[in-house]
Structures are given as structure tokens and as C-alpha cells.
Design an enzyme around this catalytic site. Sequence first.
Site, PDB file in Angstrom:
ATOM      1  N   CYS A  52     -63.911  61.753  75.510  1.00 58.74           N
ATOM      2  CA  CYS A  52     -64.927  61.614  74.462  1.00 58.74           C
ATOM      3  C   CYS A  52     -65.411  60.174  74.309  1.00 58.74           C
ATOM      4  O   CYS A  52     -64.798  59.224  74.827  1.00 58.74           O
ATOM      5  CB  CYS A  52     -64.367  62.088  73.123  1.00 58.74           C
ATOM      6  SG  CYS A  52     -64.061  63.866  73.025  1.00 58.74           S
ATOM      7  N   GLU A  54     -65.375  58.444  71.510  1.00 57.39           N
ATOM      8  CA  GLU A  54     -64.526  57.660  70.611  1.00 57.39           C
ATOM      9  C   GLU A  54     -63.422  56.919  71.358  1.00 57.39           C
ATOM     10  O   GLU A  54     -63.214  55.715  71.127  1.00 57.39           O
ATOM     11  CB  GLU A  54     -63.955  58.553  69.511  1.00 57.39           C
ATOM     12  CG  GLU A  54     -65.019  59.155  68.584  1.00 57.39           C
ATOM     13  CD  GLU A  54     -65.560  60.497  69.038  1.00 57.39           C
ATOM     14  OE1 GLU A  54     -65.582  60.755  70.258  1.00 57.39           O
ATOM     15  OE2 GLU A  54     -65.974  61.292  68.185  1.00 57.39           O
ATOM     16  N   CYS A  88     -59.797  63.312  68.781  1.00 61.24           N
ATOM     17  CA  CYS A  88     -60.381  62.002  68.445  1.00 61.24           C
ATOM     18  C   CYS A  88     -59.988  61.570  67.043  1.00 61.24           C
ATOM     19  O   CYS A  88     -59.812  60.381  66.784  1.00 61.24           O
ATOM     20  CB  CYS A  88     -61.901  62.045  68.577  1.00 61.24           C
ATOM     21  SG  CYS A  88     -62.432  62.014  70.292  1.00 61.24           S
TER      22      CYS A  88
HETATM   23  N1  THU Z   1     -67.419  64.795  72.640  1.00 59.44           N
HETATM   24  C1  THU Z   1     -67.281  63.500  72.230  1.00 59.44           C
HETATM   25  O1  THU Z   1     -67.597  62.562  72.967  1.00 59.44           O
HETATM   26  N2  THU Z   1     -66.768  63.277  70.997  1.00 59.44           N
HETATM   27  C2  THU Z   1     -66.396  64.263  70.116  1.00 59.44           C
HETATM   28  O2  THU Z   1     -65.825  63.969  69.079  1.00 59.44           O
HETATM   29  C3  THU Z   1     -66.728  65.653  70.416  1.00 59.44           C
HETATM   30  C4  THU Z   1     -67.046  65.935  71.835  1.00 59.44           C
HETATM   31  C5  THU Z   1     -67.930  65.051  74.000  1.00 59.44           C
HETATM   32  C6  THU Z   1     -66.896  65.609  74.944  1.00 59.44           C
HETATM   33  C7  THU Z   1     -67.793  66.283  75.980  1.00 59.44           C
HETATM   34  O3  THU Z   1     -68.137  65.309  76.955  1.00 59.44           O
HETATM   35  C8  THU Z   1     -69.032  66.678  75.200  1.00 59.44           C
HETATM   36  O4  THU Z   1     -68.971  65.980  73.963  1.00 59.44           O
HETATM   37  C9  THU Z   1     -69.137  68.160  74.915  1.00 59.44           C
HETATM   38  O5  THU Z   1     -68.012  68.633  74.291  1.00 59.44           O
END
Ligand code: THU
Length: 128
Positions: A52, A54, A88
Site C-alpha cells: 500500500c 502508507e 495499514c
Molecule cells: N491500497 C493502498 O495503497 N492503501 C490502502 O489503505 C488501501 C489499499 C492499495 C493496495 C492496492 O494496490 C490497491 O490499493 C487496491 O487495493
Amino acid sequence: MSHDLFEAARDAMAFAHAPYSKFPVGAAIRAEDGKVYTGANIENLSFPQGWCAEPTAISAMIMGGAKKIVEIAVIAEKLALCPPCGGCRQKISEFASKGTKIYLCDETGVKKTMTMDELLPFSFETEL
Ligand code: THU
């Protein structure tokens, strides 16, 4: 929050590597050193290996020598509000306090402000 943290998160989102989900996310942390550290989600063809936005920002903060998240902004291109996922929340809380502010943004600015304790209530704590 000053507008710069939102803008940093939005600008970071442009660096997302999200060819599989097509769901770019950006995050920006203001740390105790006053600096802003940013991150985007980075996916992988072997899907579980991606991560992610974060933790990318947290990694930048740690490698920049800072240890404390004062405030953090999160934005997703395709969701009006992108609440950090469960994993996260735990990762952010490692470097936050109960009162740390989390800003959920859309492309125009901050849409919702929450504290760490609201985002991750009854969190895991030990005497360690
Ligand atoms: N994702 C994030 O970067 N942060 C979050 O808190 C939720 C999900 C990303 C992970 C993945 O690459 C995409 O969003 C779809 O789930």
C-alpha cells in the site's frame, strides 16, 4: 492541516505502480522533524507481493531518520474517501499516538479528519 500535506499525497499518487488494480493511492506523512514523506502503492505481478501507499511513506520517513507521524493524509483516485486498510492502520499506529490526525482526501482536499484512536480503536498494546 496545511494544504501542503494534501498536495503532497495527491502528487505522490502519480507515482503509484498499480497496473493490476488500477487503483492509485497516495499518502503523505508530516513527521516530528517537520518534513513531509510521501508514498504510493506499488503492486506486483505476484499479487500478494504488492503493498500500500502508507507503508511506502512510512519507509521513506524511517529512512529519512524520523520516527513519529504527526499527521498523515491519504488519497485514492477512484474513491471519494479511502480509509487505510486494516494492515495499514496497524502500521501507522506503530509510529503514531492516539491523537495523531489522519486526513482522508479526495482530489479537492481533505474530506474527513480522524484520530488514530478512531481509526484503530481497542488496538493491540502490551507493556513491552
Ligand atoms: N491500497 C493502498 O495503497 N492503501 C490502502 O489503505 C488501501 C489499499 C492499495 C493496495 C492496492 O494496490 C490497491 O490499493 C487496491 O487495493
